[in-house]
Design an enzyme around this catalytic site. Structure first.
Site, PDB file in Angstrom:
ATOM      1  N   HIS A 154       0.797  -1.230   0.000  1.00  0.00           N
ATOM      2  CA  HIS A 154       0.000   0.000   0.000  1.00  0.00           C
ATOM      3  C   HIS A 154       0.827   1.276   0.000  1.00  0.00           C
ATOM      4  CE1 HIS A 154       1.034   0.141   4.208  1.00  0.00           C
ATOM      5  NE2 HIS A 154       0.466   1.298   4.333  1.00  0.00           N
TER       6      HIS A 154
HETATM    7  N1  UDP Z   1      -4.510  -4.788   8.205  1.00  0.00           N
HETATM    8  C1  UDP Z   1      -5.822  -5.266   8.257  1.00  0.00           C
HETATM    9  N2  UDP Z   1      -6.438  -5.643   7.087  1.00  0.00           N
HETATM   10  C2  UDP Z   1      -5.813  -5.577   5.869  1.00  0.00           C
HETATM   11  C3  UDP Z   1      -4.468  -5.089   5.837  1.00  0.00           C
HETATM   12  C4  UDP Z   1      -3.863  -4.696   7.027  1.00  0.00           C
HETATM   13  O1  UDP Z   1      -6.409  -5.349   9.335  1.00  0.00           O
HETATM   14  O2  UDP Z   1      -6.425  -5.903   4.851  1.00  0.00           O
HETATM   15  C5  UDP Z   1      -3.867  -4.366   9.468  1.00  0.00           C
HETATM   16  C6  UDP Z   1      -2.555  -5.032   9.751  1.00  0.00           C
HETATM   17  O3  UDP Z   1      -2.749  -6.267  10.376  1.00  0.00           O
HETATM   18  C7  UDP Z   1      -1.865  -4.011  10.640  1.00  0.00           C
HETATM   19  C8  UDP Z   1      -2.368  -2.698  10.123  1.00  0.00           C
HETATM   20  O4  UDP Z   1      -3.548  -2.993   9.361  1.00  0.00           O
HETATM   21  O5  UDP Z   1      -2.279  -4.146  11.978  1.00  0.00           O
HETATM   22  C9  UDP Z   1      -1.320  -2.078   9.256  1.00  0.00           C
HETATM   23  O6  UDP Z   1      -1.823  -0.986   8.646  1.00  0.00           O
HETATM   24  P1  UDP Z   1      -1.208  -0.411   7.302  1.00  0.00           P
HETATM   25  O7  UDP Z   1      -0.450  -1.487   6.613  1.00  0.00           O
HETATM   26  O8  UDP Z   1      -2.320   0.260   6.592  1.00  0.00           O
HETATM   27  O9  UDP Z   1      -0.260   0.766   7.818  1.00  0.00           O
HETATM   28  P2  UDP Z   1       1.247   0.856   8.356  1.00  0.00           P
HETATM   29  O10 UDP Z   1       1.415  -0.137   9.452  1.00  0.00           O
HETATM   30  O11 UDP Z   1       2.168   0.640   7.209  1.00  0.00           O
HETATM   31  O12 UDP Z   1       1.340   2.255   8.876  1.00  0.00           O
END
Ligand code: UDP
Length: 354
Positions: free
Chosen positions: A204
């Site tokens: 993403h």
């Molecule tokens: N996550 C979720 N469903 C999905 C993809 C990710 O619940 O389809 C959760 C994942 O387990 C983690 C969080 O979203 O806890 C991560 O968010 P994201 O990847 O959007 O952001 P980042 O951590 O990179 O800031």
């Protein structure tokens, strides 16, 4: 009674809030008011988490999603300021590194309201990432910097942050991983895929989705591995792939974004995890999986240094070889990011400062 006003707005912040708000609700000394900026707003990017993780309903629901960085941050700043003037909280609490984090912190500092930053001190040292700018600026104006590790503390000390403001409390996502593992749910569509083994993948980050070469190299590397891959993907990224004229290889099963309970189930049952997400890199570690990270650098350096995470960028050969050849290191050090009681640690610090 101390009033904390929490600003959140993006998926990883809802997940962190699930741990913190649960502990705050037990405190007799703290009340919490939640402001949701609407940075993420779909059912499957926002509502599902509030419902299934019992996160308290936001008192204020803003609509600042789907805009450029400047427009979004500016609107958030203006609207959060209005709310702060009404609510007059003792502390503003922000999580992580999104535009909502920075806007919440900026609105607070200009009204001389102390700021607590959870997941402070992380650095990728890549200032092209919007998240890195949000982190550095938020940390500079925060009063309580809650860091997950001693490495994060060192980063802050190097930037001249006063040591008295820094609290090593562990990583709040470990609290969440432990608590919700007990409640994980197999996705309803899983059986129909008829897979015995699979790799879980998420993509993403703008540096990958907004660059046709990188995105196509990533898909190529995943295709070369010949592994069965489950890829929960936001419809916007799907349409980007279509817009670029890229094909999704047949070994990749694209599904809609899923709730956290299903995500944990897939993480726990996967063979490997491939991701450019910060949170998912840690969840791989918490659930004993090797993580192949689709970035050139990471804030979670401890995982790379211990051999639990390999950085492959968007290099298709590296993605391919790491999925085929890597034998996951047995994860032996379990407490790199604390013991899963980070929310309690944060609440204790805040209660003492009252
Ligand atoms: N996550 C979720 N469903 C999905 C993809 C990710 O619940 O389809 C959760 C994942 O387990 C983690 C969080 O979203 O806890 C991560 O968010 P994201 O990847 O959007 O952001 P980042 O951590 O990179 O800031």
């Amino acid at each position: 009674m101390m009033k904390i006003l929490t600003v959140l707005g993006a998926r990883p912040q809802f997940i962190k809030a699930a741990a913190f708000s649960r502990v705050v609700q037990r405190s007799s000394k703290i009340e919490e008011v939640i402001v949701h900026t609407g940075q993420h707003y779909d059912q499957n990017m926002s509502d599902v988490f509030f419902e299934e993780m019992d996160i308290p309903k936001p008192k204020y629901m803003l609509q600042t999603g789907g805009k450029t960085h400047g427009a979004m941050t500016g609107q958030q700043l203006e609207k959060i300021e209005e709310i702060l003037l009404i609510e007059k909280p003792d502390i503003v609490l922000v999580y992580g590194d999104t535009n909502s984090t920075l806007a919440g912190a900026l609105a607070a500092v200009k009204l001389h309201i102390p700021i607590a930053h959870v997941e402070s001190g992380l650095r990728s040292f890549n200032r092209q990432m919007p998240e890195e700018i949000n982190r550095i600026l938020t940390d500079q104006i925060s009063n309580y910097l809650f860091v997950p590790s001693s490495g994060a503390k060192d980063n802050l000390l190097r930037e001249g942050v006063n040591e008295n403001k820094i609290f090593v409390v562990g990583d709040i996502m470990y609290d969440v991983a432990l608590y919700y593992k007990e409640k994980m749910v197999k996705p309803s569509w899983f059986e129909a895929l008829n897979l015995t083994k699979f790799v879980l993948c998420t993509i993403h980050r703008a540096e990958n989705t907004d660059d046709i070469t990188k995105l196509s190299n990533i898909l190529k590397g995943l295709e070369l591995s010949q592994k069965d891959i489950i890829l929960p993907l936001h419809p916007r990224t799907v349409s980007k792939i279509k817009q670029y004229g890229l094909m999704i290889p047949s070994n990749i099963r694209v599904v809609d974004p899923i709730g956290y309970l299903e995500m944990v189930w897939l993480e726990v049952h996967s063979e490997f995890i491939v991701t450019d997400s910060g949170g998912v890199q840690k969840e791989a570690y918490f659930h004993n999986k090797l993580c192949v990270t689709l970035r050139e650098e990471t804030e979670w350096v401890e995982l790379v240094n211990n051999g639990y995470n390999v950085l492959v960028g968007s290099n298709s050969d590296l993605i391919h070889s790491s999925l085929v050849n890597e034998s996951p290191n047995k994860i032996s050090i379990k407490d790199i990011y604390g013991n899963g009681n980070t929310a309690e640690n944060i609440v204790k610090v805040l209660e003492m400062k009252q």
